[in-house]
Design a protein around this motif. Structure first.
Motif, mmCIF file in Angstrom:
data_model
loop_
_atom_site.group_PDB
_atom_site.id
_atom_site.type_symbol
_atom_site.label_atom_id
_atom_site.label_comp_id
_atom_site.label_asym_id
_atom_site.label_seq_id
_atom_site.Cartn_x
_atom_site.Cartn_y
_atom_site.Cartn_z
ATOM 1 N N GLU A 326 39.833 31.753 41.625
ATOM 2 C CA GLU A 326 40.106 32.882 42.509
ATOM 3 C C GLU A 326 41.516 33.429 42.296
ATOM 4 O OE1 GLU A 326 37.889 34.252 44.335
ATOM 5 O OE2 GLU A 326 36.316 32.782 44.017
ATOM 6 N N CYS A 327 42.455 32.553 41.988
ATOM 7 C CA CYS A 327 43.837 32.984 41.787
ATOM 8 C C CYS A 327 44.101 33.438 40.358
ATOM 9 C CB CYS A 327 44.802 31.849 42.133
ATOM 10 S SG CYS A 327 44.722 31.329 43.867
ATOM 11 N N ALA A 328 43.220 33.076 39.421
ATOM 12 C CA ALA A 328 43.460 33.399 38.015
ATOM 13 C C ALA A 328 43.455 34.902 37.797
ATOM 14 C CB ALA A 328 42.398 32.736 37.143
ATOM 15 N N GLU A 329 44.258 35.340 36.837
ATOM 16 C CA GLU A 329 44.351 36.758 36.507
ATOM 17 C C GLU A 329 43.455 37.116 35.327
ATOM 18 O OE1 GLU A 329 48.423 37.656 35.849
ATOM 19 O OE2 GLU A 329 49.037 37.233 37.917
ATOM 20 N N TYR A 330 42.574 36.230 34.975
ATOM 21 C CA TYR A 330 41.649 36.483 33.878
ATOM 22 C C TYR A 330 40.242 36.148 34.364
ATOM 23 C CZ TYR A 330 42.303 31.450 33.599
ATOM 24 O OH TYR A 330 42.393 30.124 33.906
ATOM 25 N N GLY A 331 39.233 36.530 33.593
ATOM 26 C CA GLY A 331 37.861 36.245 33.959
ATOM 27 C C GLY A 331 37.360 37.176 35.054
ATOM 28 N N PHE A 332 36.216 36.843 35.621
ATOM 29 C CA PHE A 332 35.588 37.673 36.644
ATOM 30 C C PHE A 332 36.311 37.511 37.976
ATOM 31 C CE2 PHE A 332 32.295 38.321 39.927
ATOM 32 C CZ PHE A 332 31.975 39.644 39.628
ATOM 33 N N GLN A 333 36.707 38.628 38.566
ATOM 34 C CA GLN A 333 37.435 38.624 39.831
ATOM 35 C C GLN A 333 36.494 39.013 40.967
ATOM 36 O OE1 GLN A 333 40.782 37.701 39.982
ATOM 37 N NE2 GLN A 333 40.329 37.159 37.841
ATOM 38 N N ARG A 334 36.195 38.064 41.851
ATOM 39 C CA ARG A 334 35.246 38.334 42.926
ATOM 40 C C ARG A 334 35.801 39.325 43.944
ATOM 41 N NH1 ARG A 334 35.089 32.805 41.949
ATOM 42 N NH2 ARG A 334 33.073 32.011 41.213
ATOM 43 N N GLY A 335 37.131 39.413 44.092
ATOM 44 C CA GLY A 335 37.711 40.321 45.074
ATOM 45 C C GLY A 335 37.877 41.742 44.595
ATOM 46 N N ASN A 336 37.622 42.017 43.297
ATOM 47 C CA ASN A 336 37.732 43.365 42.736
ATOM 48 C C ASN A 336 36.354 44.001 42.605
ATOM 49 O OD1 ASN A 336 40.477 42.978 42.553
ATOM 50 N ND2 ASN A 336 40.409 42.327 40.403
ATOM 51 N N PRO A 337 36.277 45.343 42.458
ATOM 52 C CA PRO A 337 34.979 46.000 42.270
ATOM 53 C C PRO A 337 34.236 45.414 41.072
ATOM 54 C CG PRO A 337 36.663 47.624 42.737
ATOM 55 C CD PRO A 337 37.382 46.324 42.578
ATOM 56 N N ASN A 357 33.628 42.994 35.965
ATOM 57 C CA ASN A 357 34.468 43.904 36.740
ATOM 58 C C ASN A 357 34.498 45.264 36.069
ATOM 59 O OD1 ASN A 357 36.311 41.012 37.264
ATOM 60 N ND2 ASN A 357 35.578 42.219 38.993
ATOM 61 N N LEU A 358 34.912 46.272 36.815
ATOM 62 C CA LEU A 358 35.004 47.606 36.249
ATOM 63 C C LEU A 358 36.134 47.675 35.214
ATOM 64 C CD1 LEU A 358 34.531 49.797 39.460
ATOM 65 C CD2 LEU A 358 32.802 48.966 37.856
ATOM 66 N N ASN A 359 35.986 48.635 34.291
ATOM 67 C CA ASN A 359 36.994 48.885 33.253
ATOM 68 C C ASN A 359 37.199 47.674 32.347
ATOM 69 O OD1 ASN A 359 37.473 51.481 34.383
ATOM 70 N ND2 ASN A 359 38.894 50.568 35.874
ATOM 71 N N THR A 360 36.109 46.952 32.067
ATOM 72 C CA THR A 360 36.145 45.870 31.074
ATOM 73 C C THR A 360 35.212 46.236 29.927
ATOM 74 O OG1 THR A 360 34.309 44.637 32.095
ATOM 75 C CG2 THR A 360 36.551 44.174 32.890
ATOM 76 N N ARG A 361 35.293 45.500 28.832
ATOM 77 C CA ARG A 361 34.468 45.771 27.646
ATOM 78 C C ARG A 361 33.321 44.766 27.526
ATOM 79 N NH1 ARG A 361 36.165 49.154 24.001
ATOM 80 N NH2 ARG A 361 35.090 48.008 22.346
ATOM 81 N N ARG A 362 32.920 44.210 28.665
ATOM 82 C CA ARG A 362 31.871 43.200 28.647
ATOM 83 C C ARG A 362 30.562 43.767 28.097
ATOM 84 N NH1 ARG A 362 31.105 37.745 28.467
ATOM 85 N NH2 ARG A 362 29.232 37.113 29.588
ATOM 86 N N ILE A 363 30.150 44.928 28.586
ATOM 87 C CA ILE A 363 28.883 45.524 28.148
ATOM 88 C C ILE A 363 28.990 45.955 26.686
ATOM 89 C CG2 ILE A 363 27.273 47.421 28.536
ATOM 90 C CD1 ILE A 363 27.926 47.282 31.491
ATOM 91 N N GLU A 364 30.156 46.499 26.273
ATOM 92 C CA GLU A 364 30.329 46.913 24.882
ATOM 93 C C GLU A 364 30.208 45.725 23.936
ATOM 94 O OE1 GLU A 364 31.989 47.914 27.366
ATOM 95 O OE2 GLU A 364 32.078 50.112 27.347
ATOM 96 N N ARG A 365 30.691 44.558 24.362
ATOM 97 C CA ARG A 365 30.553 43.371 23.510
ATOM 98 C C ARG A 365 29.090 42.967 23.374
ATOM 99 N NH1 ARG A 365 35.504 41.741 26.056
ATOM 100 N NH2 ARG A 365 34.359 40.589 27.671
ATOM 101 N N HIS A 366 28.328 43.104 24.450
ATOM 102 C CA HIS A 366 26.885 42.825 24.348
ATOM 103 C C HIS A 366 26.213 43.812 23.384
ATOM 104 C CE1 HIS A 366 26.630 39.613 27.163
ATOM 105 N NE2 HIS A 366 26.969 40.328 28.228
ATOM 106 N N GLU A 367 26.575 45.077 23.465
ATOM 107 C CA GLU A 367 25.978 46.075 22.578
ATOM 108 C C GLU A 367 26.322 45.796 21.121
ATOM 109 O OE1 GLU A 367 25.809 49.921 25.615
ATOM 110 O OE2 GLU A 367 27.507 49.683 24.257
ATOM 111 N N GLY A 368 27.497 45.231 20.884
ATOM 112 C CA GLY A 368 27.862 44.866 19.519
ATOM 113 C C GLY A 368 27.034 43.718 18.972
ATOM 114 N N ARG A 369 26.370 42.960 19.858
ATOM 115 C CA ARG A 369 25.502 41.863 19.426
ATOM 116 C C ARG A 369 24.025 42.245 19.440
ATOM 117 N NH1 ARG A 369 29.034 38.930 23.247
ATOM 118 N NH2 ARG A 369 30.652 37.837 22.047
#
Length: 456
Positions: A326-337, A357-369
């Motif tokens: 929850e405190c980490a500044e990386y990975g999925f943030q439950r408190g953000n959109p 989270n919004l404004n990440t490249r998670r979906i683009e990385r899936h599309e690359g695979r």
């Protein structure tokens, strides 16, 4: 008194029924040795039976004609075989007779250098097949050329032709040149094991060499060499060993040869529970809430900063320096959109659910695979998206839909996948997600996904 029957007349009538008598006339009720004029078989019918309406003199021919009347039409049999993924190349021979066909899959493992595989499935086998009537697509057989290629890719070159998956296969090691090895295709290619006993460290060596290797790894043997894969009573040579006072350990020489550390205490695999608690508090800022479960087991802790309940492992804290998610500044943030998405993969014929989270490249990385985006659903808080994802996965598994592997192997995110077919389509899956979203929003299954203390 029965009418006298002339033997010559009886013989003529038998010939008219396609059976030629070759012995003297025995009488109308006794067996008469004859030859079938259709199939050439020796038969012994009686004149009285042959002369009955609709009867013949040859039992093999009668059974063959009866089977023809019960036989499945060729067109219907071809339709069944095509439904099982193969195309017949000859006329239908029978239900339990091998039928020469070709596989309809463009990705058939039986293809080699443009040469199609020779497959001869039975119609009865095609009816019972779940994957394909092709033995190569069903993974029940492997083409010899492809088997040899798999062995070479794993570091050993076969010296003889392929026999079977579990047969010893004489090979030469491409690394050390040893030619006295006989691995099996199942162990090397299917099991992912090494093919060379010399390079793999499985070959027994002299006691003197084993002691020398173990001492070089930081362990002093205290008993005779038991074997390469047997536990060996030793003493750790490290002066600062965090283990017990006697520093007694039981490593295996085979493990040490593969790069493992001889002392489990020095390697951090085993740690004192009190020392483990101190590590979690001092390095990660987490206070354990339950007894120490093990270095690789999830450990319920409370963050000293945000008071959240998290479940890291001691191994991740030691190796990667992780702490409170929850405190980490990386990975999925439950408190953000957050965003919940559904993607599909054409080759795997699968769909996958995920969150980011919004404004990440998670979906683009899936599309690359090779994945294609089907739909997304936005949430003001990522924790809500995570809650819905858990409920969707629970519903999928309750339906008996298992995750999809890639050629039998896992990949990143494979546990969040589901197979697609005529009934399970991306549209129906997404509609089910929307229905569960309404249920979660109404407070339905939410409580079941909360931890004991109320934290998500």
């Amino acid at each position: 008194m029965p009418r006298y029957l002339d033997p010559a007349e009886a013989k003529a009538k038998m010939i008219g029924k396609s059976v030629w008598p070759i012995s003297v006339w025995p009488g109308s009720g006794k067996r008469w040795l004859s030859v079938c004029m259709d199939c050439g078989s020796f038969v012994t019918p009686t004149y009285r039976n042959v002369m009955q309406p609709g009867r013949g003199g040859c039992n093999p021919c009668a059974r063959r004609k009866a089977a023809q009347t019960r036989r499945m039409p060729h067109e219907e049999a071809v339709k069944v075989m095509r439904g099982a993924g193969v195309e017949p190349l000859e006329m239908f021979p029978g239900v339990d007779v091998p039928w020469r066909c070709r596989c309809l899959s463009a990705l058939c493992p039986g293809l080699w250098m443009g040469d199609p595989a020779d497959i001869r499935p039975r119609l009865s086998d095609a009816r019972a097949s779940r994957i394909s009537a092709c033995k190569y697509c069903a993974r029940s057989a492997v083409r010899p050329e492809r088997a040899a290629q798999g062995m070479i890719e794993n570091g050993v070159e076969p010296l003889e032709d392929y026999a079977s998956a579990w047969s010893s296969w004489p090979c030469v090691c491409l690394r050390c040149g040893a030619d006295d090895i006989t691995p099996t295709y199942a162990n090397v290619v299917l099991g992912g094991q090494g093919g060379c006993k010399h390079c793999g460290g499985r070959l027994r060596v002299s006691d003197q060499q084993a002691v020398s290797e173990m001492r070089a790894a930081g362990a002093d043997p205290l008993e005779a060499y038991p074997g390469v894969n047997e536990r060996w009573r030793c003493r750790c040579l490290a002066a600062d060993c965090p283990g017990p006072a006697d520093r007694i350990i039981y490593p295996r020489l085979g493990w040490v040869r593969r790069g493992a550390q001889a002392c489990k205490w020095c390697a951090g695999v085993v740690i004192d529970p009190l020392a483990a608690r101190d590590v979690m508090i001092s390095q990660a800022g987490l206070v354990p809430q339950e007894p120490y479960p093990g270095v690789r087991e999830r450990w319920k802790c409370r963050c000293m900063n945000c008071q959240s309940i998290v479940h890291p492992t001691l191994g991740s804290v030691n190796s990667r320096g992780t702490g409170c998610s929850e405190c980490a500044e990386y990975g999925f943030q439950r408190g953000n959109p957050g965003l919940l998405y559904l993607v599909t993969h054409q080759r795997l014929n699968a769909a996958k659910i995920g969150i980011c989270n919004l404004n990440t490249r998670r979906i683009e990385r899936h599309e690359g695979r090779g994945w294609q985006l089907h739909a997304t659903l936005a949430f003001p808080l990522g924790g809500t998206a995570e809650l819905l994802e858990k409920q969707v996965l629970a519903e999928w598994r309750a339906q008996g839909w298992r995750p999809v592997l890639d050629s039998g192997k896992p990949y990143d995110g494979w546990t969040e996948t589901v197979p697609l077919d005529e009934e399970i389509t991306p549209q129906t899956l997404w509609q089910g997600i929307l229905d569960l979203h309404e249920l979660v929003a109404a407070g339905g299954p939410r409580e079941a996904l909360l931890s004991d203390d109320g934290a998500e």
